[in-house]
Design an enzyme around this catalytic site. Structure first.
Site, PDB file in Angstrom:
ATOM      1  N   CYS A  39      23.557 -29.213   5.969  1.00  0.00           N
ATOM      2  CA  CYS A  39      22.748 -28.074   5.501  1.00  0.00           C
ATOM      3  C   CYS A  39      22.751 -27.941   3.978  1.00  0.00           C
ATOM      4  O   CYS A  39      21.868 -27.303   3.406  1.00  0.00           O
ATOM      5  CB  CYS A  39      23.240 -26.780   6.137  1.00  0.00           C
ATOM      6  SG  CYS A  39      23.096 -26.832   7.911  1.00  0.00           S
TER       7      CYS A  39
ATOM      8  N   HIS B  27      19.751 -21.110   2.739  1.00  0.00           N
ATOM      9  CA  HIS B  27      19.723 -21.894   3.964  1.00  0.00           C
ATOM     10  C   HIS B  27      19.408 -20.956   5.131  1.00  0.00           C
ATOM     11  O   HIS B  27      19.721 -19.767   5.088  1.00  0.00           O
ATOM     12  CB  HIS B  27      21.069 -22.592   4.182  1.00  0.00           C
ATOM     13  CG  HIS B  27      21.064 -23.410   5.427  1.00  0.00           C
ATOM     14  ND1 HIS B  27      20.089 -24.343   5.662  1.00  0.00           N
ATOM     15  CD2 HIS B  27      21.873 -23.416   6.508  1.00  0.00           C
ATOM     16  CE1 HIS B  27      20.309 -24.894   6.835  1.00  0.00           C
ATOM     17  NE2 HIS B  27      21.375 -24.346   7.381  1.00  0.00           N
TER      18      HIS B  27
ATOM     19  N   ASN C 235      16.621 -23.510  12.445  1.00  0.00           N
ATOM     20  CA  ASN C 235      17.431 -24.154  11.411  1.00  0.00           C
ATOM     21  C   ASN C 235      16.996 -25.618  11.299  1.00  0.00           C
ATOM     22  O   ASN C 235      17.237 -26.404  12.208  1.00  0.00           O
ATOM     23  CB  ASN C 235      18.911 -24.055  11.813  1.00  0.00           C
ATOM     24  CG  ASN C 235      19.848 -24.746  10.826  1.00  0.00           C
ATOM     25  OD1 ASN C 235      19.410 -25.425   9.914  1.00  0.00           O
ATOM     26  ND2 ASN C 235      21.142 -24.589  11.039  1.00  0.00           N
TER      27      ASN C 235
HETATM   28  N1  ACO Z   1      21.835 -17.830  25.134  1.00  0.00           N
HETATM   29  C1  ACO Z   1      22.511 -16.910  25.832  1.00  0.00           C
HETATM   30  N2  ACO Z   1      23.834 -16.720  25.683  1.00  0.00           N
HETATM   31  C2  ACO Z   1      24.479 -17.508  24.798  1.00  0.00           C
HETATM   32  C3  ACO Z   1      23.831 -18.488  24.044  1.00  0.00           C
HETATM   33  C4  ACO Z   1      22.445 -18.640  24.245  1.00  0.00           C
HETATM   34  N3  ACO Z   1      21.710 -19.545  23.581  1.00  0.00           N
HETATM   35  N4  ACO Z   1      24.736 -19.103  23.265  1.00  0.00           N
HETATM   36  C5  ACO Z   1      25.912 -18.536  23.498  1.00  0.00           C
HETATM   37  N5  ACO Z   1      25.769 -17.574  24.432  1.00  0.00           N
HETATM   38  C6  ACO Z   1      26.781 -16.675  24.981  1.00  0.00           C
HETATM   39  C7  ACO Z   1      28.161 -17.299  24.970  1.00  0.00           C
HETATM   40  O1  ACO Z   1      28.343 -18.100  26.126  1.00  0.00           O
HETATM   41  C8  ACO Z   1      29.035 -16.077  24.976  1.00  0.00           C
HETATM   42  O2  ACO Z   1      29.100 -15.559  26.289  1.00  0.00           O
HETATM   43  P1  ACO Z   1      30.449 -14.901  26.863  1.00  0.00           P
HETATM   44  O3  ACO Z   1      30.703 -13.708  25.977  1.00  0.00           O
HETATM   45  O4  ACO Z   1      30.084 -14.557  28.258  1.00  0.00           O
HETATM   46  O5  ACO Z   1      31.490 -15.950  26.725  1.00  0.00           O
HETATM   47  C9  ACO Z   1      28.255 -15.074  24.138  1.00  0.00           C
HETATM   48  O6  ACO Z   1      26.905 -15.526  24.147  1.00  0.00           O
HETATM   49  C10 ACO Z   1      28.724 -14.988  22.724  1.00  0.00           C
HETATM   50  O7  ACO Z   1      28.877 -16.328  22.214  1.00  0.00           O
HETATM   51  P2  ACO Z   1      29.216 -16.633  20.713  1.00  0.00           P
HETATM   52  O8  ACO Z   1      29.191 -18.110  20.500  1.00  0.00           O
HETATM   53  O9  ACO Z   1      30.452 -15.886  20.343  1.00  0.00           O
HETATM   54  O10 ACO Z   1      27.952 -15.953  20.018  1.00  0.00           O
HETATM   55  P3  ACO Z   1      27.728 -15.571  18.511  1.00  0.00           P
HETATM   56  O11 ACO Z   1      27.414 -14.159  18.388  1.00  0.00           O
HETATM   57  O12 ACO Z   1      28.792 -16.153  17.630  1.00  0.00           O
HETATM   58  O13 ACO Z   1      26.366 -16.344  18.181  1.00  0.00           O
HETATM   59  C11 ACO Z   1      25.630 -18.315  17.046  1.00  0.00           C
HETATM   60  C12 ACO Z   1      26.295 -17.760  18.272  1.00  0.00           C
HETATM   61  C13 ACO Z   1      24.219 -17.776  16.969  1.00  0.00           C
HETATM   62  C14 ACO Z   1      25.567 -19.821  17.163  1.00  0.00           C
HETATM   63  C15 ACO Z   1      26.410 -17.874  15.779  1.00  0.00           C
HETATM   64  O14 ACO Z   1      27.779 -18.078  15.989  1.00  0.00           O
HETATM   65  C16 ACO Z   1      26.005 -18.588  14.535  1.00  0.00           C
HETATM   66  O15 ACO Z   1      24.887 -18.462  14.058  1.00  0.00           O
HETATM   67  N6  ACO Z   1      26.911 -19.333  13.893  1.00  0.00           N
HETATM   68  C17 ACO Z   1      26.648 -19.994  12.635  1.00  0.00           C
HETATM   69  C18 ACO Z   1      25.669 -21.112  12.748  1.00  0.00           C
HETATM   70  C19 ACO Z   1      25.590 -21.857  11.424  1.00  0.00           C
HETATM   71  O16 ACO Z   1      25.623 -21.272  10.346  1.00  0.00           O
HETATM   72  N7  ACO Z   1      25.528 -23.172  11.439  1.00  0.00           N
HETATM   73  C20 ACO Z   1      25.602 -23.894  10.208  1.00  0.00           C
HETATM   74  C21 ACO Z   1      24.450 -24.657   9.930  1.00  0.00           C
HETATM   75  S1  ACO Z   1      24.141 -25.924  11.071  1.00  0.00           S
HETATM   76  C22 ACO Z   1      24.579 -27.403  10.273  1.00  0.00           C
HETATM   77  O17 ACO Z   1      25.230 -27.445   9.300  1.00  0.00           O
HETATM   78  C23 ACO Z   1      24.212 -28.649  10.946  1.00  0.00           C
END
Ligand code: ACO
Length: 334
Positions: free
Chosen positions: A116, A261, A291
């Site tokens: 990224c 980003h 993204n």
């Molecule tokens: N749809 C429905 N439910 C989902 C999904 C989905 N797509 N994904 C996860 N869940 C569920 C999980 O299973 C979990 O359920 P549970 O509570 O029953 O166990 C719940 O949602 C919460 O999961 P988390 O992973 O804790 O969700 P979070 O609020 O952290 O959101 C996300 C996930 C959107 C991925 C977030 O963590 C995020 O944006 N992280 C940063 C991403 C980022 O910056 N990436 C860097 C760039 S990418 C690169 O460098 C290549």
């Protein structure tokens, strides 16, 4: 020493738009439009057509950037190509783009692998090459195809819903005078967190780069510790912004436009709050692009220019965080 500036910007998104509702209709993915919008701000993303390559997207983006710079391909001295999703293991995509753009004219091509942060790393490299006088006009591309490598089952839904395909490109060249251009940059990596956001296979350090067992376990799909990435992103993006401001004697109030980003809208909202920069200064494209990793910032720049949000003399912040972990910022006088 001469300054370098961005002379032209181009972008290309695949034709196919994949909405959250389309993802919701895939029973094995087990996701909803509501979850995706609430957690990420994404409404849709673009996916390539079968057989469409990263370079197929990069080429029109590059051609547009060259044209907008008022140049022709003959004026380009060097290519820097950032991607985490190259068309092949080797050679790098820069070589394939050289062929498509320049044919029989050999041009140096460097592939950058900092995910990224790839566009800011590439721009900074180009800045140094131009300042040193090594090259005059450098084509910088960020392009990704994620859609062919995502896990469309519940196991991969956290990662799968956030990624989209696309390409952005800029041409950088010498700036007249020393008032405008890239003022400074800061680049970081912290590899102790490499495995918190990565694709493990195919791996040349493994006895077998790829096996049926690896495929059966889905170890060739990207994996992410989302919460950890989220927290580090906010801290590091804020920190590195202060660094580039301090280095140039500016304050947060001097910033006119932020091209951040696009990993998650909530990350950018929290960075804005932490820095005390009004959200209206942030350009966000994530709702319709998802993204697009290294392509994100040039796409954002394109969008800002198209909508008149980026004007001459604006102080512009580019800031990114991602896999590696890597993070980076550049400050530009537009
Ligand atoms: N749809 C429905 N439910 C989902 C999904 C989905 N797509 N994904 C996860 N869940 C569920 C999980 O299973 C979990 O359920 P549970 O509570 O029953 O166990 C719940 O949602 C919460 O999961 P988390 O992973 O804790 O969700 P979070 O609020 O952290 O959101 C996300 C996930 C959107 C991925 C977030 O963590 C995020 O944006 N992280 C940063 C991403 C980022 O910056 N990436 C860097 C760039 S990418 C690169 O460098 C290549």
């Amino acid at each position: 020493m001469r300054q370098a500036k961005i002379l032209g910007v181009g972008m290309q998104l695949p034709e196919r738009i994949v909405t959250n509702l389309e993802l919701e209709s895939m029973p094995e993915l087990d996701t909803t439009d509501e979850w995706i919008q609430q957690r990420t701000g994404i409404e849709a993303r673009h996916y390539t057509a079968p057989g469409e390559s990263g370079v197929d997207l990069a080429l029109p983006a590059a051609q547009e950037a060259i044209e907008k710079a008022g140049l022709t391909p003959d004026d380009i001295d060097f290519i820097i190509y950032a991607t985490l999703s190259p068309d092949y293991f080797f050679p790098g995509n820069g070589c394939f783009l050289q062929d498509r753009l320049f044919g029989d004219r050999p041009v140096g091509a460097l592939d950058v692998r900092t995910q990224c942060s790839g566009f800011i790393y590439s721009l900074t490299t180009a800045d140094c090459m131009i300042k040193s006088g090594l090259y005059d006009h450098i084509l910088i591309v960020g392009a990704e195809i994620h859609s062919t490598g995502l896990d469309f089952t519940r196991r991969g839904r956290d990662v799968t819903v956030i990624f989209g395909d696309g390409a952005g490109a800029v041409v950088a060249g010498p700036a007249p005078g020393d008032q405008s251009g890239i003022l400074t940059s800061a680049l970081y990596s912290e590899g102790k967190y490499a495995r918190e956001l990565w694709t493990e296979y195919p791996a040349s350090c493994a006895t077998s780069r790829l096996s049926h067992d690896i495929l059966d376990q889905g170890l060739h799909y990207p994996k992410m510790n989302g919460r950890m990435v989220f927290k580090h992103a906010i801290t590091r993006m804020s920190e590195v912004t202060h660094e580039v401001l301090n280095k140039t004697g500016h304050t947060v109030d001097d910033i006119d436009v932020v091209l951040p980003h696009q990993a998650n809208l909530r990350i950018n909202q929290m960075v804005a709050a932490q820095l005390g920069i009004p959200e209206k200064k942030f350009v966000n494209t994530i709702s319709w692009t998802g993204n697009t990793t290294a392509a994100t910032i040039p796409i954002c720049m394109y969008d800002a220019l198209k909508n008149g949000r980026l004007k001459e003399n604006d102080l512009v912040l580019l800031v990114a965080f991602g896999s590696g972990f890597t993070w980076a910022a550049s400050l530009i006088r537009w």
